[in-house]
Design an enzyme around this catalytic site. Sequence first.
Site, PDB file in Angstrom:
ATOM      1  N   THR A 199     -73.332  65.824 -22.822  1.00 54.99           N
ATOM      2  CA  THR A 199     -72.377  66.830 -22.334  1.00 54.99           C
ATOM      3  C   THR A 199     -70.985  66.211 -22.418  1.00 54.99           C
ATOM      4  O   THR A 199     -70.838  64.987 -22.350  1.00 54.99           O
ATOM      5  CB  THR A 199     -72.653  67.226 -20.874  1.00 54.99           C
ATOM      6  OG1 THR A 199     -72.525  66.059 -20.073  1.00 54.99           O
ATOM      7  CG2 THR A 199     -74.041  67.806 -20.700  1.00 54.99           C
ATOM      8  N   GLU A 343     -76.943  71.892 -22.340  1.00 53.87           N
ATOM      9  CA  GLU A 343     -78.302  71.925 -21.795  1.00 53.87           C
ATOM     10  C   GLU A 343     -79.115  73.116 -22.296  1.00 53.87           C
ATOM     11  O   GLU A 343     -80.329  73.159 -22.136  1.00 53.87           O
ATOM     12  CB  GLU A 343     -78.249  71.996 -20.258  1.00 53.87           C
ATOM     13  CG  GLU A 343     -77.776  70.737 -19.562  1.00 53.87           C
ATOM     14  CD  GLU A 343     -76.250  70.659 -19.421  1.00 53.87           C
ATOM     15  OE1 GLU A 343     -75.520  71.289 -20.223  1.00 53.87           O
ATOM     16  OE2 GLU A 343     -75.786  69.951 -18.509  1.00 53.87           O
ATOM     17  N   LYS A 456     -62.294  77.508  -2.670  1.00 56.19           N
ATOM     18  CA  LYS A 456     -62.914  77.879  -1.393  1.00 56.19           C
ATOM     19  C   LYS A 456     -61.825  77.973  -0.337  1.00 56.19           C
ATOM     20  O   LYS A 456     -61.400  76.989   0.238  1.00 56.19           O
ATOM     21  CB  LYS A 456     -63.991  76.867  -1.014  1.00 56.19           C
ATOM     22  CG  LYS A 456     -65.099  76.843  -2.061  1.00 56.19           C
ATOM     23  CD  LYS A 456     -66.093  75.726  -1.863  1.00 56.19           C
ATOM     24  CE  LYS A 456     -66.975  75.616  -3.091  1.00 56.19           C
ATOM     25  NZ  LYS A 456     -66.485  74.686  -4.128  1.00 56.19           N
ATOM     26  N   TRP A 461     -64.486  82.835  -1.416  1.00 59.15           N
ATOM     27  CA  TRP A 461     -64.310  82.252  -2.737  1.00 59.15           C
ATOM     28  C   TRP A 461     -63.274  83.024  -3.536  1.00 59.15           C
ATOM     29  O   TRP A 461     -63.297  84.252  -3.572  1.00 59.15           O
ATOM     30  CB  TRP A 461     -65.635  82.273  -3.512  1.00 59.15           C
ATOM     31  CG  TRP A 461     -66.597  81.217  -3.057  1.00 59.15           C
ATOM     32  CD1 TRP A 461     -66.418  80.351  -2.029  1.00 59.15           C
ATOM     33  CD2 TRP A 461     -67.875  80.938  -3.609  1.00 59.15           C
ATOM     34  NE1 TRP A 461     -67.505  79.525  -1.900  1.00 59.15           N
ATOM     35  CE2 TRP A 461     -68.424  79.866  -2.858  1.00 59.15           C
ATOM     36  CE3 TRP A 461     -68.619  81.456  -4.672  1.00 59.15           C
ATOM     37  CZ2 TRP A 461     -69.677  79.325  -3.135  1.00 59.15           C
ATOM     38  CZ3 TRP A 461     -69.861  80.915  -4.935  1.00 59.15           C
ATOM     39  CH2 TRP A 461     -70.382  79.860  -4.175  1.00 59.15           C
TER      40      TRP A 461
HETATM   41  P1  ADP Z   1     -69.148  70.615 -20.514  1.00 54.19           P
HETATM   42  O1  ADP Z   1     -70.070  70.973 -19.386  1.00 54.19           O
HETATM   43  O2  ADP Z   1     -68.904  69.182 -20.598  1.00 54.19           O
HETATM   44  O3  ADP Z   1     -67.893  71.460 -20.576  1.00 54.19           O
HETATM   45  P2  ADP Z   1     -70.603  72.297 -22.263  1.00 54.19           P
HETATM   46  O4  ADP Z   1     -70.022  72.672 -23.549  1.00 54.19           O
HETATM   47  O5  ADP Z   1     -72.054  72.093 -22.185  1.00 54.19           O
HETATM   48  O6  ADP Z   1     -69.896  70.989 -21.845  1.00 54.19           O
HETATM   49  O7  ADP Z   1     -70.118  73.364 -21.201  1.00 54.19           O
HETATM   50  C1  ADP Z   1     -70.946  74.336 -20.628  1.00 54.19           C
HETATM   51  C2  ADP Z   1     -70.165  75.115 -19.625  1.00 54.19           C
HETATM   52  O8  ADP Z   1     -69.087  75.816 -20.254  1.00 54.19           O
HETATM   53  C3  ADP Z   1     -70.940  76.194 -18.916  1.00 54.19           C
HETATM   54  O9  ADP Z   1     -71.711  75.670 -17.865  1.00 54.19           O
HETATM   55  C4  ADP Z   1     -69.825  77.113 -18.432  1.00 54.19           C
HETATM   56  O10 ADP Z   1     -69.235  76.629 -17.239  1.00 54.19           O
HETATM   57  C5  ADP Z   1     -68.809  77.008 -19.523  1.00 54.19           C
HETATM   58  N1  ADP Z   1     -68.934  78.171 -20.405  1.00 54.19           N
HETATM   59  C6  ADP Z   1     -69.539  78.252 -21.598  1.00 54.19           C
HETATM   60  N2  ADP Z   1     -69.415  79.475 -22.129  1.00 54.19           N
HETATM   61  C7  ADP Z   1     -68.708  80.223 -21.251  1.00 54.19           C
HETATM   62  C8  ADP Z   1     -68.248  81.580 -21.212  1.00 54.19           C
HETATM   63  N3  ADP Z   1     -68.469  82.423 -22.203  1.00 54.19           N
HETATM   64  N4  ADP Z   1     -67.569  81.980 -20.124  1.00 54.19           N
HETATM   65  C9  ADP Z   1     -67.324  81.138 -19.108  1.00 54.19           C
HETATM   66  N5  ADP Z   1     -67.712  79.854 -19.090  1.00 54.19           N
HETATM   67  C10 ADP Z   1     -68.403  79.399 -20.138  1.00 54.19           C
END
Ligand code: ADP
Length: 563
Positions: A199, A343, A456, A461
């Site tokens: 990640t 993930e 918060k 929220w």
């Molecule tokens: P990192 O967690 O390091 O940023 P990832 O690319 O795996 O790497 O990121 C996944 C996260 O990106 C998701 O858990 C979410 O928070 C955010 N995310 C992905 N796609 C979207 C989307 N379309 N809208 C909002 N958030 C998103």
Amino acid sequence: MSPREDTVLSTMQDVPLLVSRILTHGSTIHGSSQVTTWTGEERGPRRRSFAEIGARAAQLAHALREDLSVTGDERVATLMWNHSEHIEAYFAIPSMGAVLHTLNLRLPAAQLTWIVNHAADRVVIADGSLLPLLAPLLPHLKTVEHVVVNGPGDRSALTGAADAAGVRVHDYEELLAGKPTAYDWPDLDERTAAAMCYTSGTTGDPKGVVYSHRSIYLHSMQVNLAQSMGLTDRDTSLVVVPQFHVNAWGLPHATFMTGVNMLMPDRFLQPAPLAEMIERERPTHAAAVPTIWQGLLAELTAHPRDVASLTQVTIGGSACPPSLMEAFDRLGMRVFHAWGMTETSPLGTIARPPAHTIGTDQEFAYRLTQGRFPAGVEARLTGPGGERLPWDGESAGELEVRGAWITGAYYNGPDAEPLRPADKFSEDGWLKTGDVGTISADGFLTLTDRAKDVIKSGGEWISSVELENALMAHPDVAEAAVVAVPDDKWGERPLATVVLREGATTDFTALRAFLAEEGGIAKWQLPERWTVVETVPKTSVGKFDKKVLRRQYAEGGLDVEQL
Ligand code: ADP
């Protein structure tokens, strides 16, 4: 359990779902489809057919096995931009039974070193242009024995460092030369590791996710569904999302299943070359995070080009601002919003509105959601007390998911048990995404925030994303990021950081009024702390880096005005 006498046994063949099968299919049935790599040079882009890529993947596998003696499930890392050689590595490494580890070239050196050592990579295949990044790391990479250099670049820095570190350096083309163009791919267990990706650490330390052949195969089929990206061999996909960012969202594998041509930008990810390659190569589809599209939009506004070929754009990685979607609609590019994570391989949802909403005023609202869960991704919402929340489009909780291409643990070394931290996995094995949102009765996900980014305030929220989207709808605002900052009275309050467009005439009071009047933001949610920044800091995969903003605020590094 032995079958009971009255059990009906399936008569289906048990053929393992392997990456090598995707490669063989793509390089024969779709042998004439092409990967086009942008070079930024007068002589134009480089083109390689899927058949050639199949042959060269076989040569690479021979070289890795015979010259570098890569065996079993050893990790072979790539430090590369998006291009045809990276596609060759994508297929050769898993197909021969080894594990492809894509390295994120934008990570800070210390994190990259940590990741290579944690994954115990034995070989790194690196672009020549990235050697200045790799060379200083070499003395710290404990398990790397070979570096394979692809393409032009100054190799002198590497030579000294490699000698000192006892690492052998090879040339990619020299290794492939003369090797057989076919490989007898092993019949692996489909559950074995094929690829790994860490990640990007937006909210914490990087964590390793290991994809299996089976998960990649099933995920690719889902990417190809008409209700997902639904591309065919008539399409060309501009793969802007890096191959080191969750398997380029599954596109390299999915395209080899269906013969979709790929247009690879290599290192030319700036708005101007992207606009040029769209005009010249006429892709029909493209995939990237919102920040790339914001940049392209500004470029196209300043220097209009013929981009009419591009009718479908997949946006994900962070929330797509409504203003961006509207702007692309005006250009004739239809945005499909998608949600996913490292993930989740990554495609978790994609927003294709239900048939009965097409052409109605509900359609746009559906497109703005993160989208619908496909067959194969199960979802549930969990409230703060661990209770299950209904799919009513209103109850907001943490999203948990389960499925055949969703990780059930994090990588913890070759012989160690995988890690299942309680804040990431439920007791019954579901992935806790850390994303907060609602699900409608018809299965559309709307994310309001990341659990770590939500503000918060006095027990309630506030969604940072909602404030950002409302701000970015203002004509004077180019970008806006909102983060939680400590507040004596309310616990936390929102801090709005905005990037203003050239010639902007607005001020904070006017922006605050705009949020209330045009953005529909409740009065108690309106930020009182404001600051103008030159650019919002971005993570290695181009998302707003809110960790950095929070730190800058804490250290007094921002010039904040309180209304
Ligand atoms: P990192 O967690 O390091 O940023 P990832 O690319 O795996 O790497 O990121 C996944 C996260 O990106 C998701 O858990 C979410 O928070 C955010 N995310 C992905 N796609 C979207 C989307 N379309 N809208 C909002 N958030 C998103």
